[in-house]
Motif scaffolding. Structure first.
Motif, PDB file in Angstrom:
ATOM      1  N   PRO A 134       0.842  -1.203   0.000  1.00  0.00           N
ATOM      2  CA  PRO A 134       0.000   0.000   0.000  1.00  0.00           C
ATOM      3  C   PRO A 134       0.875   1.252   0.000  1.00  0.00           C
ATOM      4  O   PRO A 134       1.838   1.343   0.772  1.00  0.00           O
ATOM      5  N   VAL A 135       0.536   2.187  -0.867  1.00  0.00           N
ATOM      6  CA  VAL A 135       1.236   3.473  -0.884  1.00  0.00           C
ATOM      7  C   VAL A 135       0.529   4.404   0.105  1.00  0.00           C
ATOM      8  O   VAL A 135      -0.687   4.640   0.005  1.00  0.00           O
ATOM      9  N   ILE A 136       1.286   4.892   1.064  1.00  0.00           N
ATOM     10  CA  ILE A 136       0.710   5.768   2.101  1.00  0.00           C
ATOM     11  C   ILE A 136       1.187   7.199   1.849  1.00  0.00           C
ATOM     12  O   ILE A 136       2.388   7.495   1.965  1.00  0.00           O
ATOM     13  N   GLY A 137       0.262   8.065   1.495  1.00  0.00           N
ATOM     14  CA  GLY A 137       0.582   9.479   1.278  1.00  0.00           C
ATOM     15  C   GLY A 137       0.603  10.212   2.615  1.00  0.00           C
ATOM     16  O   GLY A 137      -0.362  10.153   3.385  1.00  0.00           O
ATOM     17  N   ILE A 138       1.710  10.851   2.908  1.00  0.00           N
ATOM     18  CA  ILE A 138       1.824  11.624   4.152  1.00  0.00           C
ATOM     19  C   ILE A 138       1.682  13.086   3.770  1.00  0.00           C
ATOM     20  O   ILE A 138       2.598  13.677   3.188  1.00  0.00           O
ATOM     21  N   LEU A 139       0.520  13.651   4.039  1.00  0.00           N
ATOM     22  CA  LEU A 139       0.256  15.036   3.634  1.00  0.00           C
ATOM     23  C   LEU A 139       0.765  15.959   4.734  1.00  0.00           C
ATOM     24  O   LEU A 139       0.163  16.069   5.814  1.00  0.00           O
ATOM     25  N   ASN A 140       1.887  16.594   4.446  1.00  0.00           N
ATOM     26  CA  ASN A 140       2.606  17.354   5.470  1.00  0.00           C
ATOM     27  C   ASN A 140       2.345  18.842   5.288  1.00  0.00           C
ATOM     28  O   ASN A 140       2.692  19.426   4.255  1.00  0.00           O
ATOM     29  N   THR A 141       1.755  19.470   6.308  1.00  0.00           N
ATOM     30  CA  THR A 141       1.441  20.902   6.247  1.00  0.00           C
ATOM     31  C   THR A 141       2.560  21.747   6.862  1.00  0.00           C
ATOM     32  O   THR A 141       2.313  22.846   7.362  1.00  0.00           O
ATOM     33  N   TRP A 142       3.789  21.222   6.813  1.00  0.00           N
ATOM     34  CA  TRP A 142       4.927  21.983   7.333  1.00  0.00           C
ATOM     35  C   TRP A 142       5.316  23.108   6.378  1.00  0.00           C
ATOM     36  O   TRP A 142       5.265  22.956   5.157  1.00  0.00           O
ATOM     37  N   ASN A 143       5.682  24.255   6.905  1.00  0.00           N
ATOM     38  CA  ASN A 143       6.519  25.229   6.204  1.00  0.00           C
ATOM     39  C   ASN A 143       7.163  26.121   7.265  1.00  0.00           C
ATOM     40  O   ASN A 143       6.796  26.063   8.443  1.00  0.00           O
ATOM     41  N   HIS A 158       7.855  20.810  14.217  1.00  0.00           N
ATOM     42  CA  HIS A 158       8.333  19.434  14.422  1.00  0.00           C
ATOM     43  C   HIS A 158       7.843  18.479  13.336  1.00  0.00           C
ATOM     44  O   HIS A 158       8.110  17.279  13.405  1.00  0.00           O
ATOM     45  N   PHE A 159       7.134  18.976  12.340  1.00  0.00           N
ATOM     46  CA  PHE A 159       6.471  18.069  11.397  1.00  0.00           C
ATOM     47  C   PHE A 159       7.426  17.345  10.458  1.00  0.00           C
ATOM     48  O   PHE A 159       7.107  16.260   9.981  1.00  0.00           O
ATOM     49  N   ARG A 160       8.609  17.936  10.176  1.00  0.00           N
ATOM     50  CA  ARG A 160       9.519  17.196   9.292  1.00  0.00           C
ATOM     51  C   ARG A 160      10.019  15.933   9.989  1.00  0.00           C
ATOM     52  O   ARG A 160      10.117  14.874   9.383  1.00  0.00           O
TER      53      ARG A 160
END
Ligand code: FES
Length: 578
Positions: free
Chosen positions: A46-55, A63-65
Motif C-alpha cells: 500500500p502506498v501511504i501518502g503523508i500530507l505534510n502541512t509543514w513550512n 516538528h512536522f519534518r
C-alpha cells in the motif's frame, strides 16, 4: 468496518499505477527507481501518502519534518510504502487576511492530491487551527482512506511566576497594556515566553478543539490529540499512525465510513464537554456539507443543552493542554460523558469508540471535572436567532461576564474594521459598559475570510475604568483562545445585505441568551425603509482565488465552504483517475 475483508495487492488503487505490464506503469515504476527504490520496496505494498502541512512560517508545525520521518518508520514497519507530499500549511498567525480565507484552498488541494496520486491511504498532518478541518474536508470529498496525525499542543510555559496560555494571555496582557498597567519592555519580554516550543496553541482554542474532535469522531489513534508536541509519546504516536495507515489501506476504510451521523454527534458532544472553540461550528458544518450527514446550527444548540462542560481549560477555565494530558487527556474526558456518546461508532483503529475508551482514567478531578462538579452543567455554546440574525449566530456564554447574557443597550456601529480601529478609543463616543459594539463587514465575504475579529476591542478609557467585558456583535469569528460577551457568525452577514447592515448607532439591541434571541428594537417598516436605501457593495475581485472565493463562499450557518464543493447527493467520484 469489519477486519475480515482485506484487499489483495492487485486490488489496491496504487496497483493500477504500479502493477500492470503496460507503458504507463513502466513509467511509474521507472520513476520510483529514479528515486532510489527497488521493486521489492514498493511492489504490492500500500502506498501511504503523508500530507505534510509543514513550512517555515507555520511555527506550530516546526516538528512536522521529524514527525513525517517517524510516520514513514511506522509505514515501513507495517509493510507499506510511504510517500511524503507537502500541502499548503495554513499558519494562523502569518496568513492575511486570515487563514480561514484559505481553508477551502487546502481542502481542494487535499482532495485533488488524494485523487490524482497513487495513494491507498493518507496520513493527514494537522494541528494549527484550519489545517485539521481543511484536511478532513478534502479527505471526505476524495473518500480515500485517511487517518489524522494531530500536531499536539505546545509546552506549558510561564512568565514571572505566572502560567501562560498562548493566545488567551496575549489578549489579556494587551488589555493590560491598553489600560496602562504593562510597560512596553514587559510586553516585549512576554514575546520570549508566550509560545515556548513547537506545537499548536496550548489552550482549548481552535487547534486543540479540532484535533480533539477528529479523535472523538474516530479519525485518529486513541489518545493522540492530547499528547504534547515535544513529548516522546508524540513520536511514538506518529509511528503508530503510520502503521495504522497501512491497515486502513488494506481494509479500504473510507472517511465516509467513519465520519457518520453518529460520529458528528460525538464530535459535537466532545466540543461542548471541552468548552471548545466556536470555530468548530463552522468547520463541522463544512465537513458535514462534504458528506451525506445533514447538520444545522440547531444541532449544536440541542447537544449543548444536554452536555456539561468538564474540561477546566483556558480560555473558559484554568488549565492548559499539558495539564489536560497529565490528567488523562481526551480519553478520560470522553469516558466521563460516555452515556452521551454513540459508543458503537467506529474508528480508524477498527474498534468502536467505546472499546477505545476502556481503561481510561482521570488523574486530576480539577482539570477534568466530575459530572457533579462541572464547570457549567450545560450550554457552553448557544445559537441565537432574531431579526438581527435570521439565519442564526452563536455566543459562548461560559466565556462572558454573566450579567451581560441578558442585556438591552444602545448600539454603536462601526462600518468595518479600519473604522473600528480608528474610532474605538475616541472619548467623544462617550461609551459605557451598557453600549453594544457592532462591527459590520467582517464576515465570510465582507472582510473577506470571516477573520477572528469578533472579540472587538473595548475603548481604552473603559479599560482604564476596569471594564473588561461588553456585548459585542459581528459577522466575524472569534479565536478559540478569546473570551467575552461576543455574538459571532451573524448570518446572513452585513456585506451580503443581512440585517446587521441596517443597524445604526443609537438603535436599541436586545440580547437574551436564555431565550436564544438577538433582536434590534426597530420597527419592520423602518428596517424595510433602510433596506431600500442599502446599496450592495461592489465585488472586490476580478480574477484569481479571490474571485472564486467571492463567487462560491457560503454563509457561516452553512460552513463557509465553496458551494460547488458541497456533496450534492450524487455518488463520490471514482478515487483514482488512470
Ligand atoms: Fe497555530 Fe494557535 S497559532 S494553533
Amino acid at each position: 468496518m469489519s477486519k475480515s475483508e482485506r484487499l489483495q495487492p492487485d486490488q489496491l488503487r496504487s496497483h493500477r499505477y504500479l502493477g500492470p505490464d503496460d507503458l504507463r506503469s513502466f513509467g511509474h515504476r521507472s520513476r520510483q527507481k529514479q528515486s532510489g527504490f527497488s521493486t521489492e520496496e514498493f511492489a504490492g505494498k500500500p502506498v501511504i501518502g503523508i500530507l505534510n502541512t509543514w513550512n517555515d512560517l507555520i511555527s506550530c508545525h516546526a516538528h512536522f519534518r521529524q514527525r513525517a520521518e517517524e510516520i514513514k518508520r511506522g509505514v515501513w514497519q507495517a509493510g507499506g510504502f510511504p510517500v511524503e507530499i507537502p500541502v499548503m500549511g495554513l499558519s494562523e498567525t502569518f496568513m492575511k487576511p486570515t487563514s480561514m480565507y484559505y481553508r477551502n484552498f487546502l481542502a481542494m488541494e487535499t482532495e485533488e492530491v488524494l485523487r490524482t496520486y497513487p495513494i491507498d491511504a493518507a496520513v493527514l498532518m494537522g494541528g494549527c487551527d484550519k489545517t485539521t478541518p481543511a484536511l478532513l474536508m478534502g479527505a471526505l470529498s476524495a473518500d480515500v482512506p485517511s487517518i489524522v496525525m494531530p500536531g499536539g499542543p505546545m509546552n506549558k510555559t510561564s512568565w514571572r511566576g505566572e502560567p501562560l496560555a498562548s493566545g488567551t494571555d496575549v489578549w489579556k496582557y494587551w488589555a493590560e497594556r491598553g489600560a496602562g498597567r504593562l510597560s512596553c519592555d514587559s510586553w516585549c519580554e512576554l514575546e520570549d515566553h508566550i509560545a515556548a516550543s513547537p506545537g499548536h496553541c496550548m489552550t482549548m482554542g481552535t487547534a486543540s478543539t479540532m484535533t480533539a474532535l477528529a479523535e472523538s469522531m474516530g479519525m485518529t489513534m486513541s489518545g493522540a490529540s492530547s499528547v504534547p508536541a515535544t513529548h516522546s509519546g508524540h513520536s511514538r504516536m506518529a509511528a503508530a499512525t503510520g502503521r495504522a495507515a497501512v491497515e486502513i489501506a488494506w481494509r479500504d476504510l473510507r472517511p465516509s465510513q467513519v465520519l457518520t451521523a453518529q460520529a458528528f454527534e460525538n464530535g459535537m458532544t466532545a466540543l461542548m464537554a471541552l468548552g471548545g472553540s466556536t470555530n468548530a461550528i463552522v468547520h463541522l458544518l463544512a465537513m458535514a456539507g462534504r458528506s451525506r450527514v445533514g447538520l444545522s446550527l440547531e444541532d449544536f444548540d440541542r447537544i449543548s443543552q444536554r452536555t456539561p462542560v468538564l474540561a477546566n481549560l483556558r480560555p473558559t477555565g484554568k488549565y492548559v493542554m499539558g495539564d489536560f494530558f497529565e490528567a488523562g487527556g481526551l480519553r478520560a474526558l470522553l469516558a466521563r460523558i460516555s452515556d452521551l456518546l454513540h459508543l458503537e461508532a467506529g474508528t480508524v483503529e477498527f474498534r468502536t469508540l467505546g472499546e477505545s475508551l476502556e481503561g481510561a482514567e482521570c488523574y486530576d478531578d480539577d482539570v477534568i471535572r466530575t459530572r457533579d462538579n462541572a464547570i457549567c452543567e450545560s450550554g457552553s455554546l448557544a445559537v441565537l436567532r432574531g431579526n438581527l440574525a435570521p439565519d442564526g449566530c452563536v455566543i459562548k456564554p461560559a466565556a462572558a461576564e454573566q450579567d451581560l447574557l441578558r442585556h438591552r443597550g444602545p448600539a454603536v456601529v462601526f462600518r468595518d474594521y479600519p473604522d473600528l480601529k480608528a474610532r474605538i478609543d475616541d472619548p467623544s463616543l462617550q461609551l459605557t459598559r451598557d453600549h453594544v459594539i457592532v462591527l459590520q463587514s467582517a464576515g465570510p465575504l465582507g472582510a473577506p475570510g470571516i477573520p477572528e475579529w469578533g472579540m472587538l476591542p473595548l475603548p481604552r478609557y473603559l479599560l482604564e475604568q476596569g471594564v473588561r467585558d461588553m456585548v459585542r456583535i459581528s459577522d466575524s469569528r472569534m479565536s478559540g483562545t478569546s473570551y467575552g460577551a461576543c455574538v459571532l457568525h451573524v448570518s446572513p452577514e452585513s456585506f451580503a445585505g443581512g440585517p446587521l447592515a441596517l443597524v445604526r448607532t443609537g438603535d436599541m439591541i436586545e440580547l437574551d441568551v436564555e431565550a436564544r434571541t438577538l433582536n434590534i428594537d426597530v420597527t419592520e417598516a423602518e428596517l424595510a425603509s433602510r433596506r431600500e436605501q442599502w446599496e450592495p457593495p461592489e465585488p472586490r475581485f476580478t480574477r484569481g482565488y479571490g474571485k472564486l472565493y467571492e463567487e462560491q463562499t457560503t454563509q457561516s450557518h452553512e460552513g463557509c465552504d465553496f458551494r460547488f464543493l458541497h456533496h450534492d447527493g450524487s455518488d463520490p467520484p471514482p478515487p483514482a483517475i488512470h
